[in-house]
Design a protein around this motif. Structure first.
Motif, PDB file in Angstrom:
ATOM      1  N   PRO A 165       0.848  -1.196   0.000  1.00 53.58           N
ATOM      2  CA  PRO A 165       0.000   0.000   0.000  1.00 53.58           C
ATOM      3  C   PRO A 165       0.885   1.249   0.000  1.00 53.58           C
ATOM      4  CG  PRO A 165      -0.736  -1.572   1.658  1.00 53.58           C
ATOM      5  CD  PRO A 165       0.582  -2.079   1.142  1.00 53.58           C
ATOM      6  N   ILE A 166       0.483   2.249  -0.741  1.00 50.00           N
ATOM      7  CA  ILE A 166       1.301   3.450  -0.871  1.00 50.00           C
ATOM      8  C   ILE A 166       1.527   4.120   0.480  1.00 50.00           C
ATOM      9  CG2 ILE A 166      -0.643   4.996  -1.326  1.00 50.00           C
ATOM     10  CD1 ILE A 166       2.852   5.094  -2.948  1.00 50.00           C
ATOM     11  N   SER A 167       0.530   4.026   1.378  1.00 47.09           N
ATOM     12  CA  SER A 167       0.680   4.624   2.701  1.00 47.09           C
ATOM     13  C   SER A 167       1.820   3.962   3.472  1.00 47.09           C
ATOM     14  CB  SER A 167      -0.623   4.494   3.493  1.00 47.09           C
ATOM     15  OG  SER A 167      -1.006   3.136   3.622  1.00 47.09           O
ATOM     16  N   LYS A 168       1.960   2.647   3.321  1.00 47.79           N
ATOM     17  CA  LYS A 168       3.034   1.923   4.012  1.00 47.79           C
ATOM     18  C   LYS A 168       4.387   2.281   3.428  1.00 47.79           C
ATOM     19  CE  LYS A 168       4.354  -2.674   5.598  1.00 47.79           C
ATOM     20  NZ  LYS A 168       3.999  -4.113   5.646  1.00 47.79           N
ATOM     21  N   VAL A 169       4.435   2.478   2.117  1.00 45.82           N
ATOM     22  CA  VAL A 169       5.679   2.886   1.459  1.00 45.82           C
ATOM     23  C   VAL A 169       6.122   4.248   1.981  1.00 45.82           C
ATOM     24  CG1 VAL A 169       6.736   3.532  -0.740  1.00 45.82           C
ATOM     25  CG2 VAL A 169       5.220   1.546  -0.622  1.00 45.82           C
ATOM     26  N   ILE A 170       5.191   5.184   2.083  1.00 45.04           N
ATOM     27  CA  ILE A 170       5.510   6.539   2.555  1.00 45.04           C
ATOM     28  C   ILE A 170       6.012   6.507   3.993  1.00 45.04           C
ATOM     29  CG2 ILE A 170       4.534   8.798   3.134  1.00 45.04           C
ATOM     30  CD1 ILE A 170       2.637   8.441   0.721  1.00 45.04           C
TER      31      ILE A 170
END
Length: 203
Positions: free
Chosen positions: A104-109
């Motif tokens: 998920p992009i949130s986890k990447v950020i």
């Protein structure tokens, strides 16, 4: 132009050594789709550049002078880095395909922020390296220098991600798994080292 080149060279020297950020980008290039790994590289670049700018303008001294804040960063950063490394050690590597699942992009950020801004060594080293250089520059040359540093960061992480993403299809699952495990071990070791520094200074 001289100061821009100085910044470019120093920027490459600063980001090139193997560190948590590089391992994070390498692992993303191995595990994720090409476009997602490129996006991950851009996110890491954003946090790396903001950290470089902060160190260049002296925010690193805040962590040196605020003991409690520095200890919090050591502890939180250490725990977060260990957790990321543990996740790599327990992840399952499959043959790379363009249809692979992505984080998920949130986890990447969040992960990119943690391995950059919650990396006490990067804060201190960046402050000493870039802050010291800033002190030696005339105000009208400082901008050229830091632009060179930022371009070095962008060039390095995009190139690293692109090269790994291109050649991973020539690597076997076994090789990719070994790379992944080595990255995980290095990250866990680094996180434990941060926690050890916290315990050593707190007690």
């Amino acid at each position: 132009m001289k100061y821009f080149i100085d910044g470019l060279l120093l920027g490459f020297a600063y980001v090139a050594p193997i560190g948590v950020q590089n391992i994070f980008v390498i692992n993303s290039a191995i595990s994720d789709k090409r476009m997602r790994s490129f996006l991950t590289a851009l996110i890491v670049i954003f946090f790396d550049i903001t950290l470089a700018l902060a160190c260049f303008w002296g925010v690193g001294s805040l962590f040196e002078n605020a003991y409690i804040l520095k200890m919090v960063v050591y502890l939180v950063g250490g725990i977060a880095v260990v957790k990321i490394g543990h996740g790599l050690l327990n992840s399952e590597i499959k043959a790379p395909t363009e249809s692979a699942e992505t984080l998920p992009i949130s986890k990447v950020i969040v992960s990119a922020c943690l391995v950059t801004w919650f990396n006490p060594q990067a804060l201190i080293d960046g402050s000493l390296l870039l802050g010291a250089y800033r002190a030696s520059l005339a105000p009208n040359f400082a901008l050229l220098f830091i632009v060179g540093v930022c371009i070095a960061s962008m060039t390095w992480f995009v190139s690293l991600s692109s090269i790994i993403a291109t050649f991973k299809y020539q690597m076997s699952v076994k090789i990719l798994t070994i790379i992944n495990r080595v990255c995980g071990i290095v990250i866990v070791f680094y996180g434990l080292r941060l926690i050890y520094i916290f315990l050593e200074n707190a007690f």
